[in-house]
Design an enzyme around this catalytic site. Sequence first.
Site, PDB file in Angstrom:
ATOM      1  N   GLU B  50     -94.855  37.740 -30.523  1.00  0.00           N
ATOM      2  CA  GLU B  50     -96.021  38.350 -31.272  1.00  0.00           C
ATOM      3  C   GLU B  50     -97.257  38.515 -30.512  1.00  0.00           C
ATOM      4  OE1 GLU B  50     -94.213  35.650 -32.124  1.00  0.00           O
ATOM      5  OE2 GLU B  50     -93.183  35.977 -33.961  1.00  0.00           O
ATOM      6  N   PHE B 112     -93.192  25.616 -45.251  1.00  0.00           N
ATOM      7  CA  PHE B 112     -92.360  25.674 -44.117  1.00  0.00           C
ATOM      8  C   PHE B 112     -92.856  27.130 -43.446  1.00  0.00           C
ATOM      9  CE2 PHE B 112     -89.005  28.241 -41.823  1.00  0.00           C
ATOM     10  CZ  PHE B 112     -88.992  27.533 -40.524  1.00  0.00           C
ATOM     11  N   GLN B 113     -93.418  27.004 -42.195  1.00  0.00           N
ATOM     12  CA  GLN B 113     -94.136  28.127 -41.636  1.00  0.00           C
ATOM     13  C   GLN B 113     -95.463  28.416 -42.283  1.00  0.00           C
ATOM     14  OE1 GLN B 113     -91.253  31.117 -40.377  1.00  0.00           O
ATOM     15  NE2 GLN B 113     -90.867  30.329 -38.466  1.00  0.00           N
ATOM     16  N   LYS B 162     -95.304  36.021 -49.469  1.00  0.00           N
ATOM     17  CA  LYS B 162     -94.055  36.607 -49.871  1.00  0.00           C
ATOM     18  C   LYS B 162     -93.702  37.093 -50.833  1.00  0.00           C
ATOM     19  CE  LYS B 162     -89.287  35.887 -48.296  1.00  0.00           C
ATOM     20  NZ  LYS B 162     -88.131  35.036 -47.399  1.00  0.00           N
ATOM     21  N   MET B 474    -108.227  34.625  -8.434  1.00  0.00           N
ATOM     22  CA  MET B 474    -109.703  34.492  -8.710  1.00  0.00           C
ATOM     23  C   MET B 474    -109.863  32.898  -8.852  1.00  0.00           C
ATOM     24  SD  MET B 474    -112.267  36.093  -8.965  1.00  0.00           S
ATOM     25  CE  MET B 474    -112.423  37.730 -10.038  1.00  0.00           C
TER      26      MET B 474
END
Lengths: 157, 564
Positions: B50, B112-113, B162, B474
């Site tokens: 993602e 959940f999630q 949802k 760096m």
Amino acid sequence: MQEVRRVISVIAMNESSVLARVSGLFAGRGYNIESLTVAPIPKSNLSRFTIVTKGNAKVIEQITKQLNKLISTLKVIEQDENMVEKEMVLIKFSSNESLSDIKALCDAYNGGIVNAGENSVIAMVADESKRVEYFISAAQRYNPLEIVRGGVVAIER
Amino acid sequence: MKMSGAQMVCEALIAEGVTTVFGYPGGAIMNVYDAIYKQDGFEHILTRHEQAAVHAADGYARATGKVGVAMVTSGPGFTNAVTGIATAFTDSIPLVVISGQVSLSLIGTDGFQEIDAVGISRPCTKHNYLVSSLEELPRIMKEAFYIASSGRPGPVLVDIPKDITAEMGEFNYPKEVNIPTYKPSYKGNDRQIKKAVDAILNAKKPLLYLGGGVILSNSSELVKEFANLTQIPAVETLMARGIMGYDNPLLLGMPGMHGNYSSNMAMSESDLIISLGARFDDRVTGKLSEFAKYADVIHVDIDPANIGKLVDVDYPIVGSVKDVVEKMLSLLKHHINPDRYQPWREILDRYNGLHPLKYEDSDEVLKPQWVIQRVGEILGKDAIITSDVGQHQMWTAQFYPFDRPRQWINSGGLGTMGFGFPAAIGAKRGVPDKVVVNFTGDGSILMNMQELVTASEYKIPVINIILNNHFLGMVRQWQTFFYDKRYSETDLSFQPNFKALAEACGGIGYDVTTKKEFDEALKDAIKQNKVCFMNVIISRFENVLPMVPAGGALYNMLLEHKDK
């Protein structure tokens, strides 16, 4: 630069999470909140925040600019001398204390006894923050059981 | 017309002219993915992480100037996206990120999630929404695109439960946006502009300090016209490379920590800094109390909060660079005498001759600066250049001959390692007729290397040039300079086989150790038109110079570093 105390009023959309946007901004950018009150503005979809903060001129300028930048903010007012500012305090005393003395003290601060029960009485004062502090310190000799301060509200003259 | 919330999301994207969405499906966003399956108004690119989806949308936005769109699911899908969102936020890139959320009835139950996406993203989005009913979905989609692309651009998150994407309702996409609390001002105050113009006419040592805002407001041509008319020299920040064109004699270079000598001396000695769409970042100013001590400051910025935030400003102008510079031009046109600044230009020319950007080339080992210059010679303006974060990023900013805006894409503000490759994928999708090269390091590339699979699947031929010094370069450089060479956790000698890695994912790999091999590899990579990893072994201890040590004054540059 010298730190000053400032009262800032914010008019913002009365929608969920707008309080989090405002308070999150202070937390995230390291600004200080001394007190914060929020309530809906009657007959509108707006809320009014009154925030008391401290900082030097540069910080105060950033605070107002960052508040203005929030998409939900309609208006930010940096209050100056030209405002009426009040704060409320409720103090609970035991009924064993001298009620007439407490009443006299409240009178001196344009307050009064707002509730009297079997064991305790509750006094209320609404005044400028400084005077509220004086009232609280004067109340100490009557052994307050509990002190609840409200945040500052302010309105332009 | 009646349709599901999921369809409404697709219809809104189509109405906004979106042709490419980068994303990754999951439970809470599945309804929308089902609607995507059934439509053909836009393509969906499945990245393999993602974070990469958001960086790809970001690269797409930077290369095209359009709003980039990414789509992710709830919970970990969203949290993975946060780095991408924050990267776009810091660089003011217009994005709309759509995330799934658990159903309304589950919100607040640790479902959940489930994660509080608007809570997490509040400090790193321009604005965000948790959609709480189907009725408001079309309006929110419309507002999201408007807010992302207007004023100071930035990412907007739309978090959709949802059950709302499953619900059926009437779809009326608003034609206009009406947000009474959001009215960005573009114009600039006429009186302030007039005063600023007078200051320019009276200055002896004016300097154009150009920032990313010039590119975001599509005013590069205008700014160039301004510079050419007035003959005022210019510096370009890391975000602004390409505006003036590398061969423009008025361009001094890049100011700041790894800026060149004449740019930093110009900042230090100027008597009038004309800041256009720049924000006085600490990497540009160095020690603030020593910064531009002799200069008055004109600050043109669309975001009032940027003005006076760090540097005291004498001529604050809130507005778009485009509108303001246009007005300045019309006021200046008949009064400007470019000869006035001739002595100043001569001083700066002398500085430039004194300490030009340089490096010591070698026949034994490849120098990163040579590689970058070589790509510049071969591809020049025909390429879009992205980078990751670190030494290679600074070398690219210093040595690539940037010729136009939107040619150079990098994570300037947040400094996100792993940005370059997915951003290159997005840029290539947005501008398919340009060769896209990502300069990266052996540290950065591993942070989103899974995108080899995406680039292979969709045949997106990004050329990744890994400037490999077997160091987190760096940080190693700072350890050399400031930590007595204690190379704590920066030695990356243990490495994957980059060539085999690319091949395993359907791309091409090259191992390069000489100039000849590099030329051949680059030629082949352009011809093959496939994603590739070019593993270029460079000199291990090369440093980025000049350098203004952190917290130091701009005029105190380390010009060379002699190893004791």
